[in-house]
Design a protein around this motif. Structure first.
Motif, PDB file in Angstrom:
ATOM      1  N   THR A   8      -1.259  -2.905  -2.971  1.00  0.00           N
ATOM      2  CA  THR A   8      -0.586  -2.810  -4.265  1.00  0.00           C
ATOM      3  C   THR A   8       0.894  -3.119  -4.128  1.00  0.00           C
ATOM      4  OG1 THR A   8      -2.172  -1.115  -4.955  1.00  0.00           O
ATOM      5  CG2 THR A   8      -0.154  -1.305  -6.240  1.00  0.00           C
ATOM      6  N   ARG A   9       1.522  -2.647  -3.047  1.00  0.00           N
ATOM      7  CA  ARG A   9       2.932  -2.955  -2.787  1.00  0.00           C
ATOM      8  C   ARG A   9       3.152  -4.461  -2.693  1.00  0.00           C
ATOM      9  NH1 ARG A   9       5.078  -0.471   2.464  1.00  0.00           N
ATOM     10  NH2 ARG A   9       6.901  -1.651   1.759  1.00  0.00           N
ATOM     11  N   VAL A  10       2.248  -5.130  -1.987  1.00  0.00           N
ATOM     12  CA  VAL A  10       2.394  -6.579  -1.800  1.00  0.00           C
ATOM     13  C   VAL A  10       2.237  -7.307  -3.129  1.00  0.00           C
ATOM     14  CG1 VAL A  10       1.372  -8.625  -0.723  1.00  0.00           C
ATOM     15  CG2 VAL A  10       1.664  -6.530   0.604  1.00  0.00           C
ATOM     16  N   TYR A  11       1.180  -6.964  -3.880  1.00  0.00           N
ATOM     17  CA  TYR A  11       0.962  -7.612  -5.172  1.00  0.00           C
ATOM     18  C   TYR A  11       2.156  -7.387  -6.097  1.00  0.00           C
ATOM     19  CZ  TYR A  11      -3.925  -9.066  -4.684  1.00  0.00           C
ATOM     20  OH  TYR A  11      -5.077  -9.708  -4.320  1.00  0.00           O
ATOM     21  N   ALA A  12       2.653  -6.152  -6.123  1.00  0.00           N
ATOM     22  CA  ALA A  12       3.767  -5.826  -7.018  1.00  0.00           C
ATOM     23  C   ALA A  12       5.021  -6.589  -6.620  1.00  0.00           C
ATOM     24  CB  ALA A  12       4.024  -4.324  -6.999  1.00  0.00           C
ATOM     25  N   ALA A  13       5.296  -6.674  -5.326  1.00  0.00           N
ATOM     26  CA  ALA A  13       6.488  -7.384  -4.859  1.00  0.00           C
ATOM     27  C   ALA A  13       6.410  -8.871  -5.196  1.00  0.00           C
ATOM     28  CB  ALA A  13       6.652  -7.189  -3.352  1.00  0.00           C
ATOM     29  N   LEU A  14       5.217  -9.446  -5.085  1.00  0.00           N
ATOM     30  CA  LEU A  14       5.064 -10.871  -5.387  1.00  0.00           C
ATOM     31  C   LEU A  14       5.132 -11.136  -6.881  1.00  0.00           C
ATOM     32  CD1 LEU A  14       2.225 -11.906  -2.909  1.00  0.00           C
ATOM     33  CD2 LEU A  14       4.691 -12.016  -2.600  1.00  0.00           C
ATOM     34  N   ALA A  15       4.620 -10.170  -7.660  1.00  0.00           N
ATOM     35  CA  ALA A  15       4.556 -10.390  -9.103  1.00  0.00           C
ATOM     36  C   ALA A  15       5.899 -10.185  -9.790  1.00  0.00           C
ATOM     37  CB  ALA A  15       3.516  -9.452  -9.721  1.00  0.00           C
ATOM     38  N   SER A  16       6.656  -9.192  -9.322  1.00  0.00           N
ATOM     39  CA  SER A  16       7.870  -8.862 -10.063  1.00  0.00           C
ATOM     40  C   SER A  16       9.082  -8.595  -9.196  1.00  0.00           C
ATOM     41  CB  SER A  16       7.606  -7.615 -10.909  1.00  0.00           C
ATOM     42  OG  SER A  16       7.307  -6.505 -10.074  1.00  0.00           O
ATOM     43  N   GLY A  17       8.909  -8.699  -7.872  1.00  0.00           N
ATOM     44  CA  GLY A  17      10.024  -8.413  -6.994  1.00  0.00           C
ATOM     45  C   GLY A  17      10.307  -6.930  -6.863  1.00  0.00           C
ATOM     46  N   LYS A  18       9.381  -6.091  -7.309  1.00  0.00           N
ATOM     47  CA  LYS A  18       9.599  -4.649  -7.274  1.00  0.00           C
ATOM     48  C   LYS A  18       8.944  -4.072  -6.043  1.00  0.00           C
ATOM     49  CE  LYS A  18       9.107  -0.501 -10.056  1.00  0.00           C
ATOM     50  NZ  LYS A  18       8.643   0.067 -11.322  1.00  0.00           N
ATOM     51  N   GLU A  19       9.644  -3.236  -5.333  1.00  0.00           N
ATOM     52  CA  GLU A  19       9.116  -2.609  -4.118  1.00  0.00           C
ATOM     53  C   GLU A  19       8.627  -1.212  -4.453  1.00  0.00           C
ATOM     54  OE1 GLU A  19       7.662  -1.896  -1.344  1.00  0.00           O
ATOM     55  OE2 GLU A  19       9.383  -0.939  -0.421  1.00  0.00           O
ATOM     56  N   TRP A  20       7.357  -0.930  -4.136  1.00  0.00           N
ATOM     57  CA  TRP A  20       6.723   0.318  -4.539  1.00  0.00           C
ATOM     58  C   TRP A  20       6.539   1.286  -3.387  1.00  0.00           C
ATOM     59  CZ3 TRP A  20       2.192  -0.492  -8.502  1.00  0.00           C
ATOM     60  CH2 TRP A  20       2.697  -1.149  -9.633  1.00  0.00           C
ATOM     61  N   SER A  21       7.223   1.120  -2.293  1.00  0.00           N
ATOM     62  CA  SER A  21       6.939   1.945  -1.128  1.00  0.00           C
ATOM     63  C   SER A  21       7.214   3.416  -1.377  1.00  0.00           C
ATOM     64  CB  SER A  21       7.777   1.469   0.064  1.00  0.00           C
ATOM     65  OG  SER A  21       9.154   1.562  -0.226  1.00  0.00           O
ATOM     66  N   SER A  22       8.154   3.745  -2.247  1.00  0.00           N
ATOM     67  CA  SER A  22       8.506   5.144  -2.461  1.00  0.00           C
ATOM     68  C   SER A  22       7.917   5.715  -3.735  1.00  0.00           C
ATOM     69  CB  SER A  22      10.033   5.284  -2.516  1.00  0.00           C
ATOM     70  OG  SER A  22      10.560   4.497  -3.568  1.00  0.00           O
ATOM     71  N   VAL A  23       7.042   4.957  -4.412  1.00  0.00           N
ATOM     72  CA  VAL A  23       6.469   5.420  -5.665  1.00  0.00           C
ATOM     73  C   VAL A  23       5.116   6.068  -5.405  1.00  0.00           C
ATOM     74  CG1 VAL A  23       5.589   4.684  -7.904  1.00  0.00           C
ATOM     75  CG2 VAL A  23       7.665   3.660  -6.992  1.00  0.00           C
ATOM     76  N   ALA A  24       4.875   7.223  -6.030  1.00  0.00           N
ATOM     77  CA  ALA A  24       3.585   7.895  -5.914  1.00  0.00           C
ATOM     78  C   ALA A  24       2.621   7.224  -6.884  1.00  0.00           C
ATOM     79  CB  ALA A  24       3.733   9.382  -6.233  1.00  0.00           C
ATOM     80  N   LEU A  25       1.712   6.417  -6.357  1.00  0.00           N
ATOM     81  CA  LEU A  25       0.796   5.647  -7.201  1.00  0.00           C
ATOM     82  C   LEU A  25      -0.460   6.450  -7.510  1.00  0.00           C
ATOM     83  CD1 LEU A  25       1.116   2.223  -5.390  1.00  0.00           C
ATOM     84  CD2 LEU A  25       2.234   2.934  -7.497  1.00  0.00           C
ATOM     85  N   ILE A  26      -0.967   6.238  -8.713  1.00  0.00           N
ATOM     86  CA  ILE A  26      -2.176   6.911  -9.172  1.00  0.00           C
ATOM     87  C   ILE A  26      -3.267   5.877  -9.380  1.00  0.00           C
ATOM     88  CG2 ILE A  26      -3.197   8.285 -11.032  1.00  0.00           C
ATOM     89  CD1 ILE A  26      -1.258   9.898  -9.457  1.00  0.00           C
TER      90      ILE A  26
END
Length: 383
Positions: A150-168
């Motif tokens: 999910t981190r990889v997809y998000a970074a490629l799609a919007s440049g957003k890094e999700w490493s510190s986000v609690a994903l549900i």
């Protein structure tokens, strides 16, 4: 050494592994002693080796972590031509066991973690090349843990890094009535398939808490490409709606390779965890570059049959995600398929709660509205 200790095999000479290791140890000890004593030739070799190795950077990461850091960092790098570093296929990822070290470790430790080198061929893929990018992500998908993918997809799609986000993970499982129809529909909507991949899930419970009652999950998942340990918290009114939609935060620990599963089982058993069930399934996953947070999984579970699970991973408000999940099910023609409220674990165990009430018919619009009327919290933690 081979001439003196080895045996002739065709045009080669072979040496017993233990004998080779012992001789190598003696030779290395002698070499290091000569360096300390100032031997010119040995000191030169040692100096050249130190300079060469000193220029290398070592990263002690699992394959999942290594691929994720390369992809996310390169995808977010600021340069004129946007590219991402990824292997183009699963064959670009190779793991080679270091047999000498492993033999040494097995002699010194009762339960060693095996040592291996990971060889990854990274390719500089233009982010504008959607075909090549999709093929690469599809080919190596099974090497990623769910959170890191999910981190990889998000970074490629919007440049957003999700490493510190609690994903549900918001998901719903249904009985699959016609696989061919679903596959045609997924193809029409541009979904790309990976698999099938055989997954063996072993479930545990605490000795003082029945995870079947609390609907908690402690699981070791094994597949050919690796293994991971997963925990999902207990179910409550905030994690489950009446329409079979579940929303939980997973905690995943990806292990170095599939061989580590034995150590994971040993650790859980040493901690007193109780073995509950073993579930084996063949999973085919469908995803689309346009919706990186969305996955559709088709599972064939040994002893149970076929199921389809629609899942969205997000940090947004759950009300919006539930509506998006339901719309996806409608588009894929899944709305009439019976909902399955229980985990595979409980179904395999033949839990008394696995009755027709847990395999309901379609969820009507009013039922969907009742899901949203439940105490679903607003923003997901960490959003």
């Amino acid at each position: 050494m081979p001439d003196g200790l080895g045996e002739l095999y065709a045009e080669y000479r072979t040496v017993d592994g233990d004998i080779f290791d012992t001789c190598a140890d003696v030779a290395l000890d002698a070499f290091l002693a000569a360096v300390e004593e100032g031997d010119a030739r040995c000191s030169q070799v040692w100096s050249e080796w130190s300079i060469r190795e000193g220029r290398e950077t070592y990263a002690y990461l699992t394959t999942d972590e290594l691929l994720t850091e390369f992809a996310v960092t390169s995808g977010q790098a600021s340069h004129d031509r946007l590219t991402v570093l990824l292997p183009s296929s699963a064959t670009d990822i190779v793991v080679r066991q270091r047999h000498y070290y492993n033999r040494y470790l097995s002699k010194r430790l009762a339960n060693p973690l095996w040592d291996a080198k990971q060889l990854v061929l990274f390719r500089n893929i233009p982010m504008s090349d959607s075909v090549m990018l999709t093929e690469a992500l599809t080919g190596v998908r099974e090497s990623f843990g769910k959170h890191n993918l999910t981190r990889v997809y998000a970074a490629l799609a919007s440049g957003k890094e999700w490493s510190s986000v609690a994903l549900i993970e918001v998901e719903r499982k249904r009985v699959l009535e016609n696989r061919q129809v679903l596959e045609r529909c997924l193809e029409d909507f541009g979904f790309v398939t990976t698999g099938p991949v055989v997954e063996v899930d072993t479930y545990y419970s605490r000795p003082d808490v029945d995870y079947l009652e609390t609907v908690e999950c402690l699981r070791v998942r094994e597949r050919e490409s690796g293994c991971e340990v997963t925990y999902k918290p207990a179910s409550s009114a905030t994690t489950h709606g009446p329409g079979g939609v579940a929303a939980k935060q997973e905690t995943n620990v990806a292990l170095a390779d599939a061989a580590q599963a034995e150590h994971a089982h040993g650790l859980l058993e040493a901690l007193g965890m109780v073995l509950l069930a073993r579930v084996e399934k063949a999973r085919t996953c469908y995803c689309t570059p346009e919706r990186p947070e969305l996955s559709v999984m088709v599972d064939t579970v040994t002893g149970l049959g076929s199921f389809v699970e629609t899942e969205i991973v997000s940090e947004e408000a759950r009300e919006e995600i539930v509506l998006s999940l339901e719309e996806t099910e409608r588009l894929l023609g899944l709305w009439s398929h019976p909902v399955v409220a229980l985990p595979y674990r409980d179904l395999v165990l033949g839990d008394g709660r696995a009755n027709p009430a847990n395999m309901t018919g379609s969820v009507s619009g009013s039922s969907a509205s009742s899901i949203l009327s439940q105490p679903w919290p607003g923003p997901i933690p960490g959003a």
